[in-house]
Motif scaffolding. Structure first.
Motif, short mmCIF file in Angstrom:
data_model
loop_
_atom_site.label_atom_id
_atom_site.label_comp_id
_atom_site.label_asym_id
_atom_site.label_seq_id
_atom_site.Cartn_x
_atom_site.Cartn_y
_atom_site.Cartn_z
N TYR A 180 -47.53 47.13 -88.46
CA TYR A 180 -48.67 46.33 -88.90
C TYR A 180 -49.07 46.76 -90.32
O TYR A 180 -49.38 45.93 -91.18
CB TYR A 180 -49.87 46.53 -87.97
CG TYR A 180 -49.86 45.70 -86.71
CD1 TYR A 180 -49.42 44.38 -86.71
CD2 TYR A 180 -50.33 46.23 -85.50
CE1 TYR A 180 -49.43 43.62 -85.55
CE2 TYR A 180 -50.34 45.48 -84.34
CZ TYR A 180 -49.89 44.17 -84.36
OH TYR A 180 -49.90 43.42 -83.20
N ALA A 186 -49.20 44.51 -93.49
CA ALA A 186 -50.54 44.35 -94.06
C ALA A 186 -50.56 44.71 -95.54
O ALA A 186 -51.20 44.03 -96.35
CB ALA A 186 -51.54 45.21 -93.29
N GLN A 189 -53.01 42.26 -91.15
CA GLN A 189 -54.24 42.92 -91.62
C GLN A 189 -55.32 42.87 -90.54
O GLN A 189 -56.00 43.86 -90.28
CB GLN A 189 -54.73 42.24 -92.90
CG GLN A 189 -53.83 42.51 -94.10
CD GLN A 189 -54.18 41.66 -95.32
OE1 GLN A 189 -54.84 40.62 -95.19
NE2 GLN A 189 -53.73 42.09 -96.49
N TRP A 211 -59.73 46.28 -93.67
CA TRP A 211 -58.63 45.38 -93.36
C TRP A 211 -59.12 44.01 -92.89
O TRP A 211 -58.50 42.98 -93.21
CB TRP A 211 -57.68 46.02 -92.35
CG TRP A 211 -56.84 47.09 -92.96
CD1 TRP A 211 -56.89 48.43 -92.73
CD2 TRP A 211 -55.81 46.91 -93.96
NE1 TRP A 211 -55.97 49.10 -93.51
CE2 TRP A 211 -55.28 48.18 -94.27
CE3 TRP A 211 -55.29 45.80 -94.61
CZ2 TRP A 211 -54.27 48.38 -95.20
CZ3 TRP A 211 -54.26 45.97 -95.54
CH2 TRP A 211 -53.76 47.25 -95.83
#
Length: 333
Positions: A53, A57, A65, A88
């Protein structure tokens, strides 16, 4: 980086996803992270999910994100950090991701990882709601309905409840039904209320069962049908709604839509009473006092009556006095 994949992600093995993810393809990294997060086709591994992730991201993938923010918020596969979560969420929200916008709004509303700001909460809920996210539409409707964060506007609340309800969001369907029932923000219309209560109940929205039963019992927006009322009360009661349990107890107590059954009445009064429903506590006290559906027991009657008084039922004060008087008379004999 544009992905050079040859087949759909759903058809790829974990090895194939890994190979492409290592080459830096953000969407593949996101899909790989999701596989690890959900344990789909591979053993669940939250640390690896966070790793991928993060890589996606950092390349600006808004879905990654948002999911990475959730991992930070709940401490899944990484040390919990509300501040990181907000960072995020913000990155994804600013790219227009409605889920991130809704999550960021929640952070601003409750002051999670950021200074509380109702203005910003409403701003982000609105952005997500305008993109059609039913969760945000519902939250925005609640805000307009309650008037705690901004000026109360029942008509706006109905507008947003409707948008969410039409997408099948059960809580919005229930609240919209309540608005039609009470004429709150919209012209009173019991038939419309009935329609939305039914939609919510069909999705097992807990409080809708009792309200739908009430409509059938009293003929609000539908032809009166006591048997149908009992059917919906029973559904709600079995799902644990104390309102429906109390309503069902009354039906068995007085024979509304079903044969009088004192034992069943006491059973459902008890279930509602144990959840703190004061009218059920008072009625249960009277059952013990009169020996209705249960062996007469003045001590238990007094205990339930006092419980009801403690929970704010003023009528139960009279029950306490009646029980005390009977106890006193019994002692004198």
């Amino acid at each position: 980086m544009k992905n050079a994949k040859k087949k759909p992600y759903s058809e790829m093995t974990i090895g194939e996803l890994e190979a492409l993810a290592e080459q830096g393809y953000a969407n593949t990294q996101f899909c790989l992270a999701s596989r690890y997060y959900n344990g789909e086709g591979v053993e669940k591994n939250l640390e690896k999910a966070v790793k991928w992730y993060t890589k996606a991201a950092e390349q600006g993938n808004p879905y990654a994100q948002n999911n990475l923010a959730l991992c930070y918020k709940y401490g899944e596969g990484v040390r919990k950090s509300y501040k990181k979560a907000v960072e995020w969420f913000t990155k994804a929200a600013e790219q227009g991701d409605p889920y991130a916008q809704n999550n960021l709004a929640l952070c601003f509303e409750y002051g999670v990882g950021v200074r509380k700001s109702y203005k910003k909460a409403v701003e982000w809920y609105t952005k997500a709601a305008e993109q059609g996210l039913p969760e945000a539409q519902y939250e925005l409707a609640e805000i307009y309905c309650e008037g705690n964060l901004i000026e109360r506007d029942p008509a706006k609340a109905v507008e947003w409840f409707t948008k969410a309800a039409e997408q099948g969001f059960s809580m919005a369907q229930y609240n919209l039904a309540c608005c039609y029932d009470a004429g709150e923000g919209v012209e009173e219309n019991h038939a419309k209320a009935m329609e939305w209560y039914k939609k919510a109940a069909e999705q097992k929205e807990l409080f809708a069962f009792n309200n739908l039963g009430y409509c059938y019992e009293h003929g609000n927006g539908v032809e009166k049908d006591l048997a149908e009322a009992v059917r919906w009360y029973t559904k709600g009661a079995k799902f644990g709604d104390e309102n429906a349990q109390f309503s069902l107890a009354l039906c068995y107590h007085f024979g509304n839509g079903v044969e009088t059954n004192p034992t069943e009445a006491v059973l459902w009064y008890t279930k509602a009473a144990e959840q703190g429903f004061t009218m059920a506590q008072n009625n249960l006290a009277m059952c013990y006092k009169e020996g209705f559906g249960v062996e007469k027991n003045l001590v238990k009657a007094l205990e339930w009556a006092i419980e009801a008084v403690d929970n704010g039922d003023e009528e139960a004060r009279n029950t306490v006095l009646e029980i005390q008087q009977e106890m006193s008379e019994t002692q004198q004999i």
